[in-house]
Write an enzyme that holds these catalytic residues in place. Structure first.
Site, mmCIF file in Angstrom:
data_model
loop_
_atom_site.group_PDB
_atom_site.id
_atom_site.type_symbol
_atom_site.label_atom_id
_atom_site.label_comp_id
_atom_site.label_asym_id
_atom_site.label_seq_id
_atom_site.Cartn_x
_atom_site.Cartn_y
_atom_site.Cartn_z
ATOM 1 N N GLU A 254 -38.882 -0.517 -76.120
ATOM 2 C CA GLU A 254 -39.495 0.322 -75.079
ATOM 3 C C GLU A 254 -38.342 0.845 -74.221
ATOM 4 O O GLU A 254 -37.799 0.113 -73.392
ATOM 5 C CB GLU A 254 -40.482 -0.484 -74.233
ATOM 6 C CG GLU A 254 -41.161 0.352 -73.168
ATOM 7 C CD GLU A 254 -41.967 -0.482 -72.197
ATOM 8 O OE1 GLU A 254 -42.788 0.110 -71.469
ATOM 9 O OE2 GLU A 254 -41.767 -1.705 -72.130
ATOM 10 N N CYS A 288 -39.817 3.434 -65.730
ATOM 11 C CA CYS A 288 -39.443 4.300 -66.861
ATOM 12 C C CYS A 288 -40.354 5.507 -66.979
ATOM 13 O O CYS A 288 -40.056 6.433 -67.746
ATOM 14 C CB CYS A 288 -39.433 3.503 -68.163
ATOM 15 S SG CYS A 288 -41.038 2.804 -68.602
#
Length: 365
Positions: A254, A288
């Protein structure tokens, strides 16, 4: 203000093979809001990582034999422990990471939800029956736990990111060696306390702190560790994945986001500002999926900029432990320097500052 010494979740050791272990080399941890040293954790390397993997591998042989109901019950206990101790765990999170206490409490609940969901899903790890080309044979597919999992997690969601990985591993019958970010280790070591309370067998959950490079290398090269899961930057993720592939290890990555907010002329500007504020300023912009640029159509550009600047100026900045604070500090000085570089780059290319643009008077970061 630091975590109270009597707080049993605040542990300054690593949790390996069901024991609390330490070492002579230490990593100090600062409160980013005050600069105060709040504690220190072991600076472990390959040797200690190998020991943790050995413990996880030995535990895996027994853990995989647990029924789905038994593993699900352990996950339920993790969920309940996180929710029952939400305030204490959120306080540790805020002290070491800086986000507001309100956001920290939300993160603990978010982390708990992973254990609840994966624990329930453990009962539904179904196989498949595939039509056979042979009249006298049947083809069955069963799903088996991978083995020992190594996880490396970031500092921006130190409670939730470990939960996302550990809950999936434990529920599916895997054991795990978890390496948290050095800036935020105490939210991770708290899971060792919860594991003890939940009756998790030794070696099933291991928390190790130390040199990121050394720990990652051991995870990549040790044949007893079968999968690596990583949340962090694209640059580090590429390096980690390439090393893992040399040993044909499964990986889950990720990595960094690239998130624009796009506002057209026909947008409801009040809703657009509200959405952009949530996207940009969640966790002080340190996620993010936070907006890293806002693209506004020319017809509404000036009005949006005015409304957005006004909303930004209303944010309450300060120590995340203080009542009403919405924006805590950035994680460290290097993060501030990076923001300053972005500002310098933008203004050099013609950008105009209409709000902020310099370090806040209250904070170190």
């Amino acid at each position: 203000m630091t975590a109270a010494p009597e707080d049993r979740f605040f542990r300054q050791e690593c949790y390996i093979d069901g024991r609390w272990v330490s070492g002579p080399d230490r990593i100090t941890v600062n409160n980013p809001a005050t600069g105060e040293i709040i504690g220190a954790v072991p600076k472990f390397g390959r040797k200690e990582t190998a020991a943790a993997i050995d413990a996880a591998h030995a535990a895996f042989l027994l853990w995989r034999e647990k029924t789905a109901a038994e593993r699900g019950e352990i996950c339920r206990k993790f969920y309940q422990a996180l929710m029952d101790n939400q305030d204490a765990l959120a306080r540790i999170l805020t002290i070491e990471m800086g986000k507001s206490l309100r956001e920290a409490k939300g993160e603990v609940a978010y982390a708990a939800a992973f254990f609840k969901w994966f624990g329930e899903e453990s009962r539904r790890v179904y196989g498949d029956v595939i039509p056979s080309p042979w009249p006298d044979k049947r083809i069955l597919v069963t799903k088996e736990p991978v083995g020992v999992v190594g996880s490396i997690t970031p500092w921006n969601f130190p409670t939730a990111m470990i939960a996302r990985k550990a809950a999936a591993a434990l529920a599916s019958g895997c054991t795990i060696v978890a390496k948290p970010a050095s800036q935020t280790p105490f939210s991770a070591t708290a899971y060792g306390v919860i594991a003890e309370d939940a009756g998790v067998p030794k070696g099933v959950l291991n928390i190790i702190t130390g040199s990121a490079a050394a720990i990652a290398d051991e995870m990549c090269e040790n044949p007893k560790l079968r999968k690596i899961t990583f949340t962090g930057s694209t640059e580090i993720g590429k390096s980690l994945a390439s090393k893992a592939m040399l040993y044909m290890k499964r990986v889950s990555m990720e990595l960094g986001g690239n998130a624009p907010v796009i506002i057209f002329d026909d947008a409801d500007l009040d809703r657009a500002v509200e959405g952009a504020m949530i996207s940009k300023y969640r966790n002080s912009g340190q996620t993010c999926v936070c907006a890293n640029r806002i693209l506004v159509q020319a017809g509404v550009y000036d009005r949006f900029a005015e409304k957005f600047a006004a909303a930004a100026k209303k944010l309450r900045v300060g120590d995340g432990l203080d009542d009403g604070v919405e924006q805590g500090p950035l994680i460290d000085d290097s993060a501030v320097v990076k923001v300053e570089q972005h500002i310098e780059d933008a203004t050099a290319k013609g950008a105009k500052i209409i709000a902020g643009g310099k370090r806040h008077a209250k904070g170190l970061t």
